[in-house]
Write a protein that holds these residues in place. Structure first.
Motif, short mmCIF file in Angstrom:
data_model
loop_
_atom_site.label_atom_id
_atom_site.label_comp_id
_atom_site.label_asym_id
_atom_site.label_seq_id
_atom_site.Cartn_x
_atom_site.Cartn_y
_atom_site.Cartn_z
N GLU A 1 2.64 33.95 -49.42
CA GLU A 1 2.04 34.07 -47.69
C GLU A 1 0.61 33.67 -47.74
O GLU A 1 -0.35 33.82 -48.64
CB GLU A 1 2.23 35.46 -47.59
CG GLU A 1 3.66 36.12 -47.89
CD GLU A 1 3.82 36.66 -49.26
OE1 GLU A 1 4.78 37.56 -49.49
OE2 GLU A 1 3.06 36.49 -50.07
N GLY B 1 -2.26 33.29 -43.90
CA GLY B 1 -2.50 33.56 -42.39
C GLY B 1 -2.87 34.97 -41.82
O GLY B 1 -3.16 35.34 -40.76
N ARG C 1 -0.54 33.91 -36.96
CA ARG C 1 0.56 33.08 -37.54
C ARG C 1 0.67 33.28 -39.06
O ARG C 1 -0.22 32.77 -39.81
CB ARG C 1 0.55 31.87 -36.87
CG ARG C 1 1.87 30.78 -37.17
CD ARG C 1 1.81 29.51 -37.19
NE ARG C 1 2.93 28.93 -36.98
CZ ARG C 1 3.07 27.61 -37.22
NH1 ARG C 1 1.81 26.61 -37.56
NH2 ARG C 1 4.26 26.91 -37.23
N SER D 1 2.15 32.30 -42.77
CA SER D 1 3.08 31.28 -43.26
C SER D 1 3.61 31.62 -44.62
O SER D 1 2.95 32.41 -45.11
CB SER D 1 2.41 29.84 -43.43
OG SER D 1 1.94 29.36 -42.11
N ARG E 1 11.29 28.36 -39.33
CA ARG E 1 11.19 27.70 -40.44
C ARG E 1 11.52 26.18 -40.52
O ARG E 1 11.83 25.68 -39.51
CB ARG E 1 12.46 28.14 -41.47
CG ARG E 1 14.04 27.69 -41.05
CD ARG E 1 14.94 28.40 -41.83
NE ARG E 1 14.80 28.08 -43.44
CZ ARG E 1 15.46 28.68 -44.36
NH1 ARG E 1 16.16 30.08 -44.04
NH2 ARG E 1 15.21 28.47 -45.50
N THR F 1 8.89 25.95 -45.75
CA THR F 1 8.16 26.87 -45.19
C THR F 1 8.50 27.77 -44.15
O THR F 1 9.39 27.26 -43.31
CB THR F 1 6.94 26.40 -44.68
OG1 THR F 1 6.16 25.59 -46.00
CG2 THR F 1 5.70 27.38 -44.22
N TYR G 1 7.52 30.88 -41.06
CA TYR G 1 6.64 31.15 -40.29
C TYR G 1 6.94 32.57 -39.62
O TYR G 1 7.92 32.73 -39.27
CB TYR G 1 6.17 30.32 -39.30
CG TYR G 1 5.79 29.02 -39.86
CD1 TYR G 1 4.70 28.56 -40.41
CD2 TYR G 1 7.01 27.80 -39.77
CE1 TYR G 1 4.25 27.25 -40.85
CE2 TYR G 1 6.57 26.53 -40.37
CZ TYR G 1 5.44 26.41 -40.96
OH TYR G 1 5.22 25.04 -41.33
N GLN H 1 5.40 33.95 -36.31
CA GLN H 1 4.38 33.99 -35.15
C GLN H 1 4.24 35.59 -34.66
O GLN H 1 5.43 35.88 -33.92
CB GLN H 1 4.67 33.09 -34.14
CG GLN H 1 3.77 32.94 -32.79
CD GLN H 1 2.15 32.60 -33.32
OE1 GLN H 1 2.26 31.35 -34.00
NE2 GLN H 1 1.40 33.30 -32.63
N CYS I 1 7.02 38.19 -47.42
CA CYS I 1 8.29 37.00 -47.26
C CYS I 1 9.28 37.29 -48.42
O CYS I 1 8.49 37.53 -49.34
CB CYS I 1 7.66 35.53 -46.95
SG CYS I 1 7.16 34.80 -48.22
#
Length: 123
Positions: free
Chosen positions: A6, A8, A19, A21, A72, A78, A80, A82, A96
């Motif tokens: 992970e 961000g 955001r 990632s 995704r 990856t 994401y 948001q 994640c």
């Protein structure tokens, strides 16, 4: 071996956006549903959002509906998250995770986990 990383996270003011990632390796990414979980100090790990392997279906916790969006990019392996209109109660370590089946909000259903990224929302 499977690795989820992970990135961000950081410190933001209430009402701001961030955001996240999650880059995956060591697995056939497009065959896995992906999810985001979070854990605040002194609290249990809780479900945030999930997305099907195809990206066509999503699932959100009630507390983040309308504010968070999961997506995704299978070409980039990856997923994401948001996060908009952030609140202090969103402060947590965000993880994640990968699951073979989409639709579950239970942590044991997810086979692989990242190390987490800290999100702190100030008042």
């Amino acid at each position: 071996q499977v690795q989820l990383v992970e990135s961000g996270g950081g410190l933001v003011q209430a009402g701001g956006s961030l955001r996240l990632s999650c880059a995956a390796s060591g697995l056939t990414f497009s065959n896995y549903a992906m999810g985001w979980f979070r854990q605040a100090p002194g609290k249990e790990r809780s479900f945030v959002a999930a997305i099907r392997w195809s990206g066509g279906n999503t699932l959100y916790a009630e507390s983040v509906k309308g504010r968070f969006t999961i997506s995704r990019d299978n070409a980039k392996n990856t997923v994401y998250l948001q996060m908009n209109s952030l609140k202090p109660e969103d402060t947590a370590v965000y993880y994640c995770a990968a699951a073979r089946i989409f639709g579950t909000t239970s942590p044991p259903s997810y086979a692989y986990w990242g190390q987490g990224t800290q999100v702190t929302v100030s008042s």
